[in-house]
Design an enzyme around this catalytic site. Sequence first.
Site, PDB file in Angstrom:
ATOM      1  N   LYS A 111       0.826  -1.209   0.000  1.00 40.39           N
ATOM      2  CA  LYS A 111       0.000   0.000   0.000  1.00 40.39           C
ATOM      3  C   LYS A 111       0.860   1.258   0.000  1.00 40.39           C
ATOM      4  CE  LYS A 111      -4.029  -2.313   1.684  1.00 40.39           C
ATOM      5  NZ  LYS A 111      -4.490  -3.062   2.871  1.00 40.39           N
ATOM      6  N   LYS A 194      -8.132 -14.994 -12.937  1.00 47.03           N
ATOM      7  CA  LYS A 194      -9.408 -15.295 -12.300  1.00 47.03           C
ATOM      8  C   LYS A 194     -10.384 -14.136 -12.401  1.00 47.03           C
ATOM      9  CE  LYS A 194      -7.926 -14.180  -7.621  1.00 47.03           C
ATOM     10  NZ  LYS A 194      -7.793 -14.608  -6.247  1.00 47.03           N
ATOM     11  N   LYS A 197     -10.171 -10.089 -11.323  1.00 42.89           N
ATOM     12  CA  LYS A 197      -8.799  -9.594 -11.286  1.00 42.89           C
ATOM     13  C   LYS A 197      -8.675  -8.266 -12.047  1.00 42.89           C
ATOM     14  CE  LYS A 197      -4.707 -11.542 -10.005  1.00 42.89           C
ATOM     15  NZ  LYS A 197      -4.075 -12.769  -9.692  1.00 42.89           N
TER      16      LYS A 197
END
Length: 329
Positions: A111, A194, A197
């Site tokens: 982050k 997937k 995503k």
Amino acid sequence: METVVSGIRPTGNLHLGNYFGAVKNFLKMQEDYNCYFFIADYHSLTTHPTPADLHGNVRQVLVEYLAAGLDPEKATIYIQSDLPEVAELTLLLNMNAYVGELQRTTSFKEKVRSNPNNVNAGLLTYPVLMASDIIIHKAHKVPVGKDQEQNLEMTRKFATRFNHMYNHEYFTIPEPFNNGEALIKIPGLDGSGKMGKSDGNGIYLADSPKEIRKKVMKAVTDAGPTEQNAPLSEPIANLFTLMTAVSQPDTIDYFKEQYANCNIRYGDLKKQIAEDIVAFTNPIREKIEAIASDADYLRKVVNMGKEKAHESATKTIREVREIIGFKPF
Ligand code: TRP
């Protein structure tokens, strides 16, 4: 009965990948465990949602999980911020959470990298808040995906540290929940990876039949098989995986055979998949719409969850305060 705790991020709508993953897991757990499922709205403040967005997101996620089958009679379903005891426990655990170890967690570092102008203390102490969510109910098990494994490790560390510090086997050390049956991993519609995503590769439970048909018809395919029993390319294998979630076995066999004989028409395959998805999501979408417009029901669910969650949380806080040495005069 063993206790399970899981937090749900109040972001985004549920797609088929979520349904056949996390949601299915929840549906199974609520039958066999004493479950606490909550919407992690305190956690979501790290990204500074507007007040209107915050409430809207929480509400939508709650509605969709209920429509998908979470049962407030079986599990305790609540909103994290309805349990301020969690915030108190976080403050107490923060005294034994070291800045260095928090800075070294992968999700914090990620982050910081992706959002360098919002490195707030809430992000740093995110694992402490998550630990509080879990140990406030003395959870035995927590269902965790890959991305949450380290956070659960931190939870185990903080709980163990507290127990050692006060020389008291007070907190249960939670284990990752392993689902015996493997869940189907739903691929996206863009040929690889997937569902969820990337934007636009997902089919959402709230999507209209029209949207679903449009998305499926646009799914990536290949040039088609040119020899008998050709191996499946990734995009085609993905379409067949999607079918295993929503289609009848004989339908799947039929199209597999067509593929093996080089007679397959991807347009027909997609039409079939789209209709089977629509048949699957239709009742859920109708429930989403019904629950979303039933403010009384939602209020009842939230109040019931709050009450049940409170019972367990206030007991923990009372005991923790005593162990720490806060005493009434
Ligand atoms: N961090 C989790 C996520 O991003 C959400 C979460 C918050 C959670 N508190 C939790 C999950 C407690 C399990 C247990 O998905």
